[in-house]
Write a protein that holds these residues in place. Structure first.
Motif, PDB file in Angstrom:
ATOM      1  N   ASP A  23       1.025  -0.976  -0.098  1.00 43.17           N
ATOM      2  CA  ASP A  23       0.024  -0.152  -0.111  1.00 43.17           C
ATOM      3  C   ASP A  23       0.657   0.705  -0.460  1.00 43.17           C
ATOM      4  O   ASP A  23       2.351   1.296  -0.248  1.00 43.17           O
ATOM      5  CB  ASP A  23      -0.550   0.557   1.090  1.00 43.17           C
ATOM      6  N   ARG A  24       0.619   2.787   0.224  1.00 42.82           N
ATOM      7  CA  ARG A  24       1.104   3.227   0.201  1.00 42.82           C
ATOM      8  C   ARG A  24       0.738   4.406   1.140  1.00 42.82           C
ATOM      9  O   ARG A  24       0.506   6.177   1.107  1.00 42.82           O
ATOM     10  CB  ARG A  24       1.183   4.275  -1.221  1.00 42.82           C
ATOM     11  N   ALA A  25       0.316   3.886   2.085  1.00 41.33           N
ATOM     12  CA  ALA A  25      -0.118   4.625   3.576  1.00 41.33           C
ATOM     13  C   ALA A  25       1.080   5.629   3.806  1.00 41.33           C
ATOM     14  O   ALA A  25       0.835   6.515   4.425  1.00 41.33           O
ATOM     15  CB  ALA A  25      -0.391   4.116   4.265  1.00 41.33           C
ATOM     16  N   SER A  72       3.991  16.678  -3.217  1.00 40.89           N
ATOM     17  CA  SER A  72       2.715  17.025  -3.620  1.00 40.89           C
ATOM     18  C   SER A  72       3.066  14.995  -4.257  1.00 40.89           C
ATOM     19  O   SER A  72       4.041  14.494  -4.129  1.00 40.89           O
ATOM     20  CB  SER A  72       3.473  17.665  -5.115  1.00 40.89           C
ATOM     21  N   TYR A  73       1.832  14.697  -4.529  1.00 42.52           N
ATOM     22  CA  TYR A  73       2.232  13.983  -5.696  1.00 42.52           C
ATOM     23  C   TYR A  73       2.900  13.371  -6.875  1.00 42.52           C
ATOM     24  O   TYR A  73       3.960  12.440  -7.105  1.00 42.52           O
ATOM     25  CB  TYR A  73       0.914  12.932  -6.157  1.00 42.52           C
ATOM     26  N   GLU A  74       2.919  14.141  -7.425  1.00 48.61           N
ATOM     27  CA  GLU A  74       3.922  13.953  -9.002  1.00 48.61           C
ATOM     28  C   GLU A  74       5.558  14.417  -8.436  1.00 48.61           C
ATOM     29  O   GLU A  74       6.371  13.511  -8.568  1.00 48.61           O
ATOM     30  CB  GLU A  74       4.104  15.281  -9.402  1.00 48.61           C
ATOM     31  N   GLY A 127      -0.753  -3.119 -14.830  1.00 51.84           N
ATOM     32  CA  GLY A 127      -0.234  -1.634 -15.094  1.00 51.84           C
ATOM     33  C   GLY A 127       0.519  -1.298 -13.444  1.00 51.84           C
ATOM     34  O   GLY A 127       1.352  -0.757 -13.347  1.00 51.84           O
ATOM     35  N   TYR A 128       0.784  -2.828 -12.059  1.00 55.01           N
ATOM     36  CA  TYR A 128       1.713  -2.627 -11.336  1.00 55.01           C
ATOM     37  C   TYR A 128       2.899  -3.710 -11.488  1.00 55.01           C
ATOM     38  O   TYR A 128       3.619  -3.888 -10.234  1.00 55.01           O
ATOM     39  CB  TYR A 128       1.040  -2.201 -10.241  1.00 55.01           C
ATOM     40  N   GLY A 129       3.033  -4.196 -12.644  1.00 50.28           N
ATOM     41  CA  GLY A 129       4.428  -5.265 -13.401  1.00 50.28           C
ATOM     42  C   GLY A 129       5.041  -4.624 -14.373  1.00 50.28           C
ATOM     43  O   GLY A 129       5.891  -4.672 -13.252  1.00 50.28           O
ATOM     44  N   ALA A 141       0.849   0.391 -20.209  1.00 49.42           N
ATOM     45  CA  ALA A 141       1.416   2.323 -20.528  1.00 49.42           C
ATOM     46  C   ALA A 141       1.123   2.752 -19.271  1.00 49.42           C
ATOM     47  O   ALA A 141      -0.179   4.023 -19.148  1.00 49.42           O
ATOM     48  CB  ALA A 141       1.090   2.144 -21.542  1.00 49.42           C
ATOM     49  N   HIS A 142       0.592   2.859 -17.808  1.00 54.04           N
ATOM     50  CA  HIS A 142       0.825   2.212 -16.321  1.00 54.04           C
ATOM     51  C   HIS A 142       1.887   3.773 -16.048  1.00 54.04           C
ATOM     52  O   HIS A 142       1.479   5.051 -15.924  1.00 54.04           O
ATOM     53  CB  HIS A 142       0.278   2.046 -15.612  1.00 54.04           C
ATOM     54  N   ALA A 143       3.045   2.894 -16.876  1.00 53.18           N
ATOM     55  CA  ALA A 143       4.654   4.264 -15.746  1.00 53.18           C
ATOM     56  C   ALA A 143       5.938   3.399 -16.561  1.00 53.18           C
ATOM     57  O   ALA A 143       5.458   2.578 -16.814  1.00 53.18           O
ATOM     58  CB  ALA A 143       4.379   4.258 -14.159  1.00 53.18           C
ATOM     59  N   ILE A 182      -4.386   3.391 -21.652  1.00 52.24           N
ATOM     60  CA  ILE A 182      -2.876   3.932 -21.027  1.00 52.24           C
ATOM     61  C   ILE A 182      -3.041   5.388 -20.553  1.00 52.24           C
ATOM     62  O   ILE A 182      -4.080   5.901 -20.641  1.00 52.24           O
ATOM     63  CB  ILE A 182      -2.595   4.053 -22.532  1.00 52.24           C
ATOM     64  N   TYR A 183      -1.915   5.651 -19.430  1.00 51.54           N
ATOM     65  CA  TYR A 183      -1.995   6.315 -19.294  1.00 51.54           C
ATOM     66  C   TYR A 183      -1.512   7.808 -19.798  1.00 51.54           C
ATOM     67  O   TYR A 183      -0.023   8.016 -20.001  1.00 51.54           O
ATOM     68  CB  TYR A 183      -1.136   6.695 -17.610  1.00 51.54           C
ATOM     69  N   CYS A 184      -2.492   8.673 -20.583  1.00 56.71           N
ATOM     70  CA  CYS A 184      -1.658   9.219 -21.367  1.00 56.71           C
ATOM     71  C   CYS A 184      -1.580  11.181 -20.422  1.00 56.71           C
ATOM     72  O   CYS A 184      -2.872  11.307 -20.232  1.00 56.71           O
ATOM     73  CB  CYS A 184      -2.814   9.772 -22.312  1.00 56.71           C
ATOM     74  N   MET A 223      -9.059   5.178 -21.922  1.00 50.72           N
ATOM     75  CA  MET A 223      -7.263   6.669 -21.746  1.00 50.72           C
ATOM     76  C   MET A 223      -8.147   6.818 -20.492  1.00 50.72           C
ATOM     77  O   MET A 223      -9.221   7.552 -19.993  1.00 50.72           O
ATOM     78  CB  MET A 223      -7.627   7.227 -23.082  1.00 50.72           C
ATOM     79  N   HIS A 224      -6.295   6.839 -19.862  1.00 48.80           N
ATOM     80  CA  HIS A 224      -6.368   8.149 -18.540  1.00 48.80           C
ATOM     81  C   HIS A 224      -6.275   9.139 -19.511  1.00 48.80           C
ATOM     82  O   HIS A 224      -5.159   9.154 -19.751  1.00 48.80           O
ATOM     83  CB  HIS A 224      -5.682   7.237 -17.152  1.00 48.80           C
ATOM     84  N   ALA A 225      -6.361  10.524 -19.356  1.00 46.43           N
ATOM     85  CA  ALA A 225      -6.771  12.104 -19.811  1.00 46.43           C
ATOM     86  C   ALA A 225      -7.425  12.475 -19.435  1.00 46.43           C
ATOM     87  O   ALA A 225      -7.834  12.819 -18.395  1.00 46.43           O
ATOM     88  CB  ALA A 225      -7.372  11.630 -21.374  1.00 46.43           C
ATOM     89  N   GLY A 226      -6.409  13.975 -19.497  1.00 42.41           N
ATOM     90  CA  GLY A 226      -6.437  14.820 -18.120  1.00 42.41           C
ATOM     91  C   GLY A 226      -6.507  14.948 -17.241  1.00 42.41           C
ATOM     92  O   GLY A 226      -7.605  15.307 -16.330  1.00 42.41           O
ATOM     93  N   GLN A 227      -5.904  14.225 -16.365  1.00 50.29           N
ATOM     94  CA  GLN A 227      -5.848  14.077 -15.397  1.00 50.29           C
ATOM     95  C   GLN A 227      -5.519  15.692 -14.683  1.00 50.29           C
ATOM     96  O   GLN A 227      -5.478  15.871 -13.370  1.00 50.29           O
ATOM     97  CB  GLN A 227      -4.995  12.994 -14.445  1.00 50.29           C
ATOM     98  N   PHE A 228      -4.543  15.766 -14.676  1.00 49.79           N
ATOM     99  CA  PHE A 228      -3.046  16.740 -14.524  1.00 49.79           C
ATOM    100  C   PHE A 228      -3.016  17.676 -15.924  1.00 49.79           C
ATOM    101  O   PHE A 228      -2.905  18.761 -15.222  1.00 49.79           O
ATOM    102  CB  PHE A 228      -1.661  16.541 -14.193  1.00 49.79           C
ATOM    103  N   GLY A 282      -2.549   4.783  -4.673  1.00 46.76           N
ATOM    104  CA  GLY A 282      -2.044   5.585  -4.629  1.00 46.76           C
ATOM    105  C   GLY A 282      -2.544   7.497  -4.346  1.00 46.76           C
ATOM    106  O   GLY A 282      -2.823   8.520  -3.406  1.00 46.76           O
ATOM    107  N   THR A 283      -3.664   7.266  -5.377  1.00 50.49           N
ATOM    108  CA  THR A 283      -4.879   8.256  -5.290  1.00 50.49           C
ATOM    109  C   THR A 283      -5.795   7.753  -4.678  1.00 50.49           C
ATOM    110  O   THR A 283      -6.964   9.275  -4.867  1.00 50.49           O
ATOM    111  CB  THR A 283      -4.602   8.608  -7.153  1.00 50.49           C
ATOM    112  N   SER A 284      -5.852   6.831  -5.314  1.00 57.36           N
ATOM    113  CA  SER A 284      -7.445   6.752  -4.821  1.00 57.36           C
ATOM    114  C   SER A 284      -8.229   5.574  -3.713  1.00 57.36           C
ATOM    115  O   SER A 284      -8.158   4.643  -3.887  1.00 57.36           O
ATOM    116  CB  SER A 284      -8.766   6.525  -5.258  1.00 57.36           C
TER     117      SER A 284
HETATM  118  N1  DI6 Z   1      -4.071   7.821 -11.744  1.00 62.74           N
HETATM  119  C1  DI6 Z   1      -4.194   7.784 -10.993  1.00 62.74           C
HETATM  120  O1  DI6 Z   1      -5.004   7.980 -10.931  1.00 62.74           O
HETATM  121  C2  DI6 Z   1      -4.083   6.235 -11.179  1.00 62.74           C
HETATM  122  N2  DI6 Z   1      -3.342   5.933 -12.121  1.00 62.74           N
HETATM  123  C3  DI6 Z   1      -3.527   7.065 -12.770  1.00 62.74           C
HETATM  124  O2  DI6 Z   1      -3.354   6.384 -13.741  1.00 62.74           O
HETATM  125  C4  DI6 Z   1      -2.421   5.985  -9.989  1.00 62.74           C
HETATM  126  C5  DI6 Z   1      -2.087   5.158  -9.762  1.00 62.74           C
HETATM  127  C6  DI6 Z   1      -1.148   5.324  -8.060  1.00 62.74           C
HETATM  128  O3  DI6 Z   1      -0.515   5.918  -7.948  1.00 62.74           O
HETATM  129  O4  DI6 Z   1      -0.967   4.157  -7.954  1.00 62.74           O
END
Ligand code: DI6
Ligand code: FE
Length: 407
Positions: free
Chosen positions: A82-84, A95-97, A145-147, A178-180, A215-217, A243-248, A323-325
């Protein structure tokens, strides 16, 4: 032709979650299921006698509110560790980034997940799944996406499939290599994408482990060009994309997703009017993830009014991830979608039923109570459907029916 056992479920206050909800809801108080499907929905007085005769079993729903089984259409449910500790760091202002740049973030979960065998992955994911099941979730999407190696991604997807078999629920798996960028490819992200698109994905498809490709774009993740490389490979294997898009930041991903008729774009805290129009045109679903927004304390939120005006349908999901949820409650996500993103309670309910089903590519009526749909529904100890979103941390799920059987 064998006749399946039919069951009449009577005295139900039915919320069908079809688009014709208002008209249908006024009348329907009964469901007939036949095997694992719904055969009929309507007012009991109008039940055709021949069908009534085939109902070997009659069940009284006690005048309870009945909705379709809920669908969590975006999760990273399978992971180890976990990421406690990072949560605590973030509470101190990091920050997360920044955590990601220090080698934490997604990559710390990658280290833990690579080290976990199949049994450990299942053991870790099971309580999270059970939490969702207690809330009436009957279908779920689970991403890898975590492997970030072929074998560890495959192990995650196998674990996801196994969770579905063990718990008798519908699982859609999504390949998210394509997560990281993994350490082996540090500084060579385009090379990594070529490998996971051209070598790993065909093998994942050959083993039938993925129902879709993601893909985390985003800024700090993958580019729109990377998405083209990956989506071309997915297309050649006839796999749907999302697609994961436009989160940041808006890095041009949505336009690529639209070009490939993606099922959904997810997050969308940053979304331009032109891209909203593209999403509507391509029939893509906007999957909103309010718990990630809440956890990160983000400044901008998805342009819900724009999505509505553009005619883009909206789904709501937990984004369950370490991480984020860190959240395994779809009901809480509904509450947050209403309070943080200003969805109406009706939109939030459609977002975890009918629209969530669309975001996963289901075309069999899943997410609605209509003839032909899976016999997955939930009885709630609630007076009205909007109460599902009203409570922030209160589960009034009474009975879950999956595949026509009380679970
Ligand atoms: N967006 C998120 O919010 C999660 N992955 C992604 O693409 C974060 C995943 C993590 O932080 O472990
Ligand atoms: Fe996600």
């Amino acid at each position: 032709m064998s006749v399946l056992p039919a069951t009449l479920w009577r005295r139900a206050r039915i919320v069908p979650c079809t688009s014709l909800q208002a008209a249908a809801a006024a009348q329907a108080d009964a469901i007939v299921t036949e095997g694992e499907r719904i055969a009929w929905v309507g007012h009991e007085a109008a039940l055709p006698p021949a069908l009534r005769e085939r109902c070997a079993t009659v069940r009284d729903c006690g005048d309870r509110l009945v909705t379709p089984g809920l669908i969590d259409c975006h999760t990273h449910l399978v992971f180890a560790g976990d990421r406690a500790a990072e949560f605590a760091e973030r509470q101190r202002g990091v920050s997360y980034e920044e955590l990601a740049r220090r080698g934490g973030g997604i990559l710390s979960t990658v280290r833990a997940t690579r080290a976990a065998d199949a049994a450990a992955l299942l053991a870790a994911a099971t309580p999270r799944l059970e939490s969702l099941l207690r809330e009436g979730v009957t279908a779920i999407e689970i991403k890898s996406g975590y492997g970030l190696t072929l074998e560890s991604e495959a192990r995650m997807l196998e674990a996801a499939r196994e969770l579905g078999r063990r718990h008798g629920i519908a699982v859609r798996t999504t390949y998210l290599a394509a997560h990281a960028v993994p350490p082996e490819f540090a500084g060579r992200s385009a090379d990594y994408v070529r490998v996971l698109a051209r070598e790993w994905l065909p093998e994942i498809a050959r083993r039938d482990l993925a129902d879709a490709v993601d893909i985390y774009c985003d800024r700090g993740a993958f580019s729109a060009e990377d998405a083209v490389t990956l989506f071309e490979a997915a297309r050649s294997l006839a796999l749907p994309v999302k697609m994961h898009a436009g989160q940041f930041a808006d890095v041009g991903g949505v336009a690529v997703a639209a070009r490939f008729a993606a099922l959904s774009c997810d997050h969308l805290e940053e979304l331009s009017p032109a891209d909203a129009a593209r999403m509507a045109q391509a029939g893509m679903v906007a999957v909103l993830l309010p718990v990630a927004y809440y956890t990160l304390g983000q400044a901008s939120r998805p342009p819900v009014a724009l999505l509505r005006e553009s005619g883009v349908s909206m789904a709501v999901a937990t984004d369950c991830n370490p991480g984020t949820s860190p959240c395994a409650s779809l009901l809480l996500a509904m509450n947050m979608a209403c309070r943080l993103f200003e969805l109406t309670a009706e939109e939030a309910l459609a977002g975890v039923t009918r629209e969530a089903a669309r975001a996963l590519g289901y075309a069999d009526g899943r997410g609605t109570l209509a003839p032909g749909a899976p016999a997955d529904f939930v009885m709630w100890d609630l007076a009205a459907p909007y109460e599902l979103s009203y409570w922030a941390g209160m589960n009034r799920c009474r009975t879950v029916v999956r595949g026509g059987i009380v679970r």
